[in-house]
Design a protein around this motif. Structure first.
Motif: not given
Length: 187
Positions: A131-133, A136-138, A172-174
């Motif tokens: 859900k956090v991913k 973050l993508q939004y 880093q993911f974002k």
């Protein structure tokens, strides 16, 4: 008759299951994540046809009591994390699951761990990280807002847990720009 269905994780799944049941000549009297009450009651051949139709769509009928229990636990966790607002309360999942299922949490935990080779706690963490991913993508919320929304004690706690699961920090993911999310039903 109540059918227990594996891999129902969202409102679209409910719509697809309802449509499939209607296509097979059944009425869905009540339907929610993981279960549907159908009329008229299907016979063995009809149950087999329902099972085959569901399998094509990625769903599965569950006939074993322990498998039903695991599916119910998963559905409750997914519903709470992905389709509810966690900021309303300081939810304690062990109490929530015990109350909803009317069974001792130690029993639920043991059955879940035996069936899934992962603890309920780790499953919850995996769901929260997915859900956090998504959040973050939004790009609509900053990390502090996401931590608050997901009921983490701090953004530092969220970052540490995120890195331990993904190997990346949230930033880093974002920054990677890659869609490294997992489907909810594959966790």
């Amino acid at each position: 008759m109540k059918l227990h269905i594996k891999n129902m994780v969202c409102d679209r799944c409910i719509l697809v299951v309802k449509q499939q049941l209607e296509n097979l000549g059944f009425r869905a009297e009540a339907i929610n994540l993981g279960a549907a009450v159908v009329e008229p009651e299907p016979d063995a051949a009809q149950l087999s046809a329902i099972g085959s139709a569901f399998k094509i769509l990625g769903f599965e009928l569950i006939d074993n009591e322990k498998d039903r229990l695991v599916a119910q636990i998963k559905s409750l966790i997914i519903e709470k994390i992905h389709h509810s607002d966690l900021t309303d309360s300081h939810l304690v999942f062990s109490q929530y699951l015990s109350t909803k299922i009317h069974k001792d949490y130690a029993y639920l935990s043991r059955v879940f761990s035996e069936a899934e080779d992962v603890t309920i706690e780790k499953f919850i963490i995996q769901q929260k990280i997915e859900k956090v991913k998504e959040l973050l993508q939004y790009g609509e919320l900053n990390l502090n807002e996401i931590a608050w929304k997901m009921n983490y004690s701090s953004s530092a706690h969220l970052s540490a847990q995120f890195k331990s699961i993904t190997g990346l920090t949230p930033s880093q993911f974002k920054a990677s720009g890659l869609a490294q999310r997992k489907p909810i039903d594959k966790i």
